[in-house]
Write an enzyme that holds these catalytic residues in place. Structure first.
Site, short mmCIF file in Angstrom:
data_model
loop_
_atom_site.label_atom_id
_atom_site.label_comp_id
_atom_site.label_asym_id
_atom_site.label_seq_id
_atom_site.Cartn_x
_atom_site.Cartn_y
_atom_site.Cartn_z
N GLY A 1 100.57 85.65 13.65
CA GLY A 1 99.33 85.35 14.36
C GLY A 1 98.17 86.20 13.88
O GLY A 1 98.21 86.80 12.80
N VAL B 1 94.64 88.85 15.13
CA VAL B 1 94.09 89.76 16.14
C VAL B 1 92.57 89.66 16.08
O VAL B 1 91.97 89.72 15.00
CB VAL B 1 94.53 91.22 15.89
CG1 VAL B 1 93.92 92.13 16.95
CG2 VAL B 1 96.05 91.33 15.92
N ASP C 1 109.71 97.95 16.93
CA ASP C 1 108.88 97.73 15.73
C ASP C 1 107.84 98.84 15.60
O ASP C 1 106.65 98.58 15.46
CB ASP C 1 108.22 96.36 15.81
CG ASP C 1 107.63 95.92 14.46
OD1 ASP C 1 107.94 96.57 13.43
OD2 ASP C 1 106.86 94.95 14.44
#
Length: 557
Positions: free
Chosen positions: A279, A281, A386
């Site tokens: 995606g 930001v 992560d």
């Protein structure tokens, strides 16, 4: 990205010269009317702790439980019992029709505080009623309402705030002691040729009669009187108190009352900040009023139902070193709305123009901040999965916050879930997690060790020259990255502790935070924007002698 000097250009920052009333006192005094707190010497340093919001049972006004915690990390402290009239600590502009705008210093009558972090209040100035963020106010006439009182911040955080090169000598704050409950500490910025910018910490002791003192020859009935006196007279301090330490408005807990699942139409995407496998930001605006960061996920990245369930957990994680989750758009494409961090990702910051000016003290400080946020995640029995520089965000004054915690578990992309494809961050992942899917807080510790190499190499990719499959094979055979150039051996030793084969032998984040903060304490602090002159142009040639300097013992431990 520009300079990280923090000039208070807007009303969200607070700085003022202190012009105290004439309230000097010597000798014994009756007890102060401030909350009765037992002060004790701030004799030694202990590892700092997080100050996340403490959950309490809802209660109607008529009184406050003194064990409550103000949610602002820089204005934390117990609320005074039996108080319904509060004073505004900051300006606030309403974001919705049900919000109440108010100005700093305005007095507010709290009508209802049973609905979470947003309280129903009535302004005694404007006569209007609406919801207010509870961490923007403090009980009237309490110590929490004093601009110089920073409450439950750590010693290290006080130094980070006071060491801004824009602060003149004598900039100060009062905080709670880390070592003794109910005790206070006066932290004051100073400058000399040997140390450059530095901070002195003075113990504020309590008299049996209820008064306060730094030295027994000069006593006060309240902390307010103590501050007023030392703003006129150094009297043994390194310098008289000049300016209250500037600070920015805290983040509100959520965008507004009941603003959690929000309509997509309420968001405006304005500036694209980055793009990844799953995606984009964006910097954007919510409801035409509030600056936010918006992460947009590609359809199919994760189940909307699973995401919403996880987001309910994520929004409860509140810590000053975690990026706050504000709201979500739960239908695909999923939008995740968080606080906006002005300097972007740590990885881009390290590799950019500003990165070349970072020295070891700043890098260790950033690592300590990240460890602080992860120590909170550890205490909350959560797992990030992560952790790397790309998922750390940077704000003003080198503030670092952990982002994207927990999202990796929800990704449904086949190449990612196979844990071998190009989309999976093999080089940051502990072997037991990469090979067998065993993600724990200890696999996060492994990732933190890799993140330390990113910091010390200014964003270099780990395991240079090696592909993912080779990294996994070599690590399984016992290979560990050597000490990066210009990295102290002691820091490399810490990395190797994070990379121990047995997860249970790896350190905790609590230990990592304490180690890094203690390590930072023995480094000669180099202020951001390396200067040869003191605050506000004070140099060795024009610096005046300071009579009585350091005649009071500052706690330098």
């Amino acid at each position: 990205m520009g300079s990280s000097k923090s000039k208070p250009k807007d009303p969200s920052q607070r700085r003022r010269s202190l012009e105290p009333p004439d309230s000097t006192h010597h000798g014994g005094f009756p007890a102060s009317q401030t909350p009765n707190k037992t002060a004790a010497p701030d004799t030694h340093r202990t590892p700092s702790r997080s100050f996340g919001t403490v959950a309490t049972e809802p209660k109607l006004f008529g009184g406050f439980n003194t064990s409550d915690t103000v949610t602002s990390p820089q204005r934390a402290g117990a609320l005074a019992g039996g108080v319904t009239t509060f004073v505004a600590l900051y300006d606030y502009e309403s974001r919705t029709e049900t919000d109440l705008s108010f100005k700093k210093g305005e007095r507010l009558q709290i009508v209802n505080n049973t609905e979470g972090d947003w309280w129903l209040a009535h302004s005694l100035t404007t006569g209007q009623t609406g919801y207010i963020p509870s961490n923007y106010v403090a009980p009237s006439d309490s110590i929490q309402a004093e601009e110089w009182y920073f409450g439950k911040i750590t010693r290290r955080e006080s130094e980070r705030l006071l060491l801004n090169p824009e602060n003149p000598r004598g900039t100060f704050l009062v905080r709670e002691s880390e070592t003794t409950k109910g005790a206070y500490c006066l932290s004051v910025s100073d400058f000399d040729n040997a140390k450059g910018l530095n901070v002195k910490h003075y113990k504020i002791r309590k008299l049996d009669s209820g008064g306060f003192y730094i030295t027994s020859r000069t006593q006060f009935s309240s902390l307010q009187q103590l501050v007023a006196y030392y703003s006129k007279h150094a009297d043994g301090l390194c310098h008289r108190l000049t300016n209250v330490c500037p600070t920015s408005k805290p983040q509100t807990q959520g965008l507004a009352k009941d603003a959690w699942e929000i309509p997509r139409e309420s968001l405006r995407l304005e500036v694209k900040l980055g793009q990844g496998c799953f995606g984009e930001v964006w910097m954007g605006t919510w409801n035409g009023t509030t600056r936010v960061a918006i992460k947009t996920l590609k359809p199919g990245t994760m189940s909307p139902e699973a995401f919403l369930q996880e987001a309910q957990v994520m929004k409860k994680l509140r810590h000053e070193k975690l990026v706050q989750l504000y709201a979500v758009v739960s239908e695909e494409p999923i939008y995740i709305v968080t606080e906006y961090m002005s300097k972007g990702s740590l990885l881009d910051f390290l590799k950019g123009e500003m990165g070349k000016y970072l020295r070891l003290p700043q890098l260790v400080d950033m690592a300590a901040q990240i460890a602080s946020g992860m120590a909170y995640v550890e205490r909350m029995n959560y797992v990030h999965r992560d952790l790397r520089a790309a998922n750390i965000l940077v704000g003003e004054n080198l503030v670092c916050k952990v982002a994207d915690f927990g999202l990796a578990r929800l990704i449904e992309d086949n190449e990612y879930t196979a844990r071998q494809g190009a989309k999976f961050p093999i080089k940051w992942t502990a072997p037991e997690a990469a090979l067998y899917g065993r993600f724990t807080i200890k696999s996060d510790v492994w990732s933190f060790g890799i993140l330390l190499t990113e910091l010390t190499t200014k964003g270099r990719v780990p395991y240079p020259g090696m592909v993912n499959r080779e990294v996994l094979d070599q690590v399984e055979r016992g290979y560990r990255m050597p000490c990066p150039p210009e990295c102290p051996e002691s820091l490399h030793d810490l990395m190797c502790q994070c990379w121990r084969k047995d997860p249970e032998e790896r350190p905790t984040f609590e230990y990592l935070q304490a180690f890094l903060e203690d390590y930072l304490g023995i480094l000669a602090w180099t202020p951001w924007e390396d200067k040869q002159e003191g605050p506000r142009g004070e140099t060795a040639s024009n610096k005046q002698e300071r009579p009585g300097e350091d005649t009071l013992a500052a706690d330098e431990s």
